[in-house]
Design a protein around this motif. Structure first.
Motif, PDB file in Angstrom:
ATOM      1  N   UNK A  59      54.543  33.260  54.395  1.00 47.38           N
ATOM      2  CA  UNK A  59      54.650  32.078  55.253  1.00 47.38           C
ATOM      3  C   UNK A  59      53.730  32.171  56.475  1.00 47.38           C
ATOM      4  N   UNK A  60      53.494  33.384  56.944  1.00 44.17           N
ATOM      5  CA  UNK A  60      52.647  33.571  58.131  1.00 44.17           C
ATOM      6  C   UNK A  60      51.155  33.551  57.820  1.00 44.17           C
ATOM      7  N   UNK A  61      50.809  33.643  56.552  1.00 45.35           N
ATOM      8  CA  UNK A  61      49.388  33.637  56.185  1.00 45.35           C
ATOM      9  C   UNK A  61      48.772  32.286  56.475  1.00 45.35           C
ATOM     10  N   UNK A  62      47.470  32.294  56.740  1.00 44.31           N
ATOM     11  CA  UNK A  62      46.745  31.041  56.963  1.00 44.31           C
ATOM     12  C   UNK A  62      46.816  30.165  55.710  1.00 44.31           C
ATOM     13  N   UNK A  63      46.587  30.758  54.552  1.00 47.23           N
ATOM     14  CA  UNK A  63      46.694  30.060  53.273  1.00 47.23           C
ATOM     15  C   UNK A  63      47.917  30.619  52.555  1.00 47.23           C
ATOM     16  N   UNK A  64      49.060  29.986  52.786  1.00 41.98           N
ATOM     17  CA  UNK A  64      50.320  30.562  52.321  1.00 41.98           C
ATOM     18  C   UNK A  64      50.445  30.646  50.803  1.00 41.98           C
ATOM     19  N   UNK A  65      49.739  29.803  50.073  1.00 40.48           N
ATOM     20  CA  UNK A  65      49.834  29.851  48.608  1.00 40.48           C
ATOM     21  C   UNK A  65      48.486  30.236  47.992  1.00 40.48           C
ATOM     22  N   UNK A  66      47.855  31.220  48.561  1.00 39.54           N
ATOM     23  CA  UNK A  66      46.525  31.631  48.113  1.00 39.54           C
ATOM     24  C   UNK A  66      46.517  32.060  46.647  1.00 39.54           C
ATOM     25  N   UNK A  67      47.524  32.804  46.229  1.00 37.68           N
ATOM     26  CA  UNK A  67      47.572  33.281  44.846  1.00 37.68           C
ATOM     27  C   UNK A  67      47.772  32.116  43.881  1.00 37.68           C
ATOM     28  N   UNK A  68      48.676  31.199  44.208  1.00 38.88           N
ATOM     29  CA  UNK A  68      48.899  30.036  43.343  1.00 38.88           C
ATOM     30  C   UNK A  68      47.654  29.155  43.296  1.00 38.88           C
ATOM     31  N   UNK A  69      46.952  29.033  44.417  1.00 39.49           N
ATOM     32  CA  UNK A  69      45.681  28.292  44.431  1.00 39.49           C
ATOM     33  C   UNK A  69      44.668  28.965  43.511  1.00 39.49           C
ATOM     34  N   UNK A  70      44.621  30.292  43.570  1.00 35.61           N
ATOM     35  CA  UNK A  70      43.696  31.042  42.716  1.00 35.61           C
ATOM     36  C   UNK A  70      44.036  30.842  41.240  1.00 35.61           C
ATOM     37  N   UNK A  71      45.310  30.845  40.912  1.00 29.74           N
ATOM     38  CA  UNK A  71      45.744  30.607  39.525  1.00 29.74           C
ATOM     39  C   UNK A  71      45.308  29.222  39.074  1.00 29.74           C
ATOM     40  N   UNK A  72      45.556  28.209  39.911  1.00 34.11           N
ATOM     41  CA  UNK A  72      45.169  26.840  39.566  1.00 34.11           C
ATOM     42  C   UNK A  72      43.659  26.745  39.343  1.00 34.11           C
ATOM     43  N   UNK A  73      42.880  27.343  40.248  1.00 37.25           N
ATOM     44  CA  UNK A  73      41.423  27.303  40.112  1.00 37.25           C
ATOM     45  C   UNK A  73      40.967  28.004  38.834  1.00 37.25           C
ATOM     46  N   UNK A  74      41.570  29.138  38.534  1.00 34.66           N
ATOM     47  CA  UNK A  74      41.206  29.874  37.320  1.00 34.66           C
ATOM     48  C   UNK A  74      41.548  29.080  36.069  1.00 34.66           C
ATOM     49  N   UNK A  75      42.705  28.429  36.072  1.00 33.84           N
ATOM     50  CA  UNK A  75      43.104  27.621  34.917  1.00 33.84           C
ATOM     51  C   UNK A  75      42.171  26.428  34.745  1.00 33.84           C
ATOM     52  N   UNK A  76      41.806  25.780  35.835  1.00 34.39           N
ATOM     53  CA  UNK A  76      40.883  24.642  35.749  1.00 34.39           C
ATOM     54  C   UNK A  76      39.530  25.083  35.209  1.00 34.39           C
ATOM     55  N   UNK A  77      39.049  26.248  35.640  1.00 30.46           N
ATOM     56  CA  UNK A  77      37.788  26.787  35.130  1.00 30.46           C
ATOM     57  C   UNK A  77      37.902  27.091  33.639  1.00 30.46           C
ATOM     58  N   UNK A  78      39.010  27.687  33.239  1.00 33.38           N
ATOM     59  CA  UNK A  78      39.259  28.016  31.833  1.00 33.38           C
ATOM     60  C   UNK A  78      39.257  26.753  30.978  1.00 33.38           C
ATOM     61  N   UNK A  79      39.940  25.704  31.449  1.00 30.94           N
ATOM     62  CA  UNK A  79      39.990  24.440  30.712  1.00 30.94           C
ATOM     63  C   UNK A  79      38.603  23.816  30.628  1.00 30.94           C
ATOM     64  N   UNK A  80      37.849  23.879  31.706  1.00 33.66           N
ATOM     65  CA  UNK A  80      36.482  23.329  31.701  1.00 33.66           C
ATOM     66  C   UNK A  80      35.615  24.032  30.666  1.00 33.66           C
ATOM     67  N   UNK A  81      35.767  25.340  30.563  1.00 32.81           N
ATOM     68  CA  UNK A  81      34.982  26.092  29.571  1.00 32.81           C
ATOM     69  C   UNK A  81      35.357  25.670  28.156  1.00 32.81           C
ATOM     70  N   UNK A  82      36.637  25.456  27.918  1.00 32.07           N
ATOM     71  CA  UNK A  82      37.086  24.993  26.600  1.00 32.07           C
ATOM     72  C   UNK A  82      36.495  23.621  26.316  1.00 32.07           C
ATOM     73  N   UNK A  83      36.566  22.736  27.309  1.00 35.69           N
ATOM     74  CA  UNK A  83      36.008  21.393  27.143  1.00 35.69           C
ATOM     75  C   UNK A  83      34.512  21.453  26.852  1.00 35.69           C
TER      76      UNK A  83
END
Length: 134
Positions: free
Chosen positions: A105-129
């Motif tokens: 909660x004190x981090x500047x980007x509190x959901x950094x890991x979840x953001x990273x997961x979302x970005x990785x999944x979007x990249x993965x889907x783009x590669x499939x597409x």
């Protein structure tokens, strides 16, 4: 209010429907391209070979994200139960999860890991597409 009689009468526009069908076809093609040997090899692997390699804080962020999204038991489960599930499944001791969540909660980007997961999944889907439309 009149009930829709067909897909064209419903709220889903044709382009959106086409995109959904295209993605479903892509997934079906990928699954069909997997050989039976690949599938058997994956199911025969010892699940104890799967280890959590990100930080414990990342796992706690994931747990809290899943809890907030009510993905287990329609939201009728505690953080403690979900934590125990992951500790058992991954053979990891997370310790004081509420203290680590306060750190998140004190981090500047509190959901950094979840953001990273979302970005990785979007990249993965783009590669499939990209492979699908070549």
């Amino acid at each position: 209010m009149k009930e829709p009689n067909s897909l064209t009468d419903s709220c889903i526009s044709l382009p959106i429907l086409q995109e959904i069908l295209t993605r479903v076809a892509t997934i079906e093609n990928l699954l069909q391209s997997m050989s039976v040997n690949d599938i058997e090899a994956n199911t025969e692997n010892d699940l104890s070979d799967i280890n959590w390699t990100a930080s414990k804080t990342d796992l706690i962020e994931l747990i809290y994200g899943l809890y907030a999204n009510k993905v287990f038991n329609n939201g009728k489960v505690t953080i403690k139960s979900i934590t125990q599930f992951f500790e058992s499944a991954l053979d990891v001791k997370l310790g004081n999860t509420s203290l680590r969540f306060q750190e998140i909660l004190r981090r500047k980007e509190s959901v950094a890991f979840l953001d990273q997961i979302r970005d990785s999944l979007e990249t993965y889907i783009s590669r499939i597409d990209e492979r699908t439309y070549r």
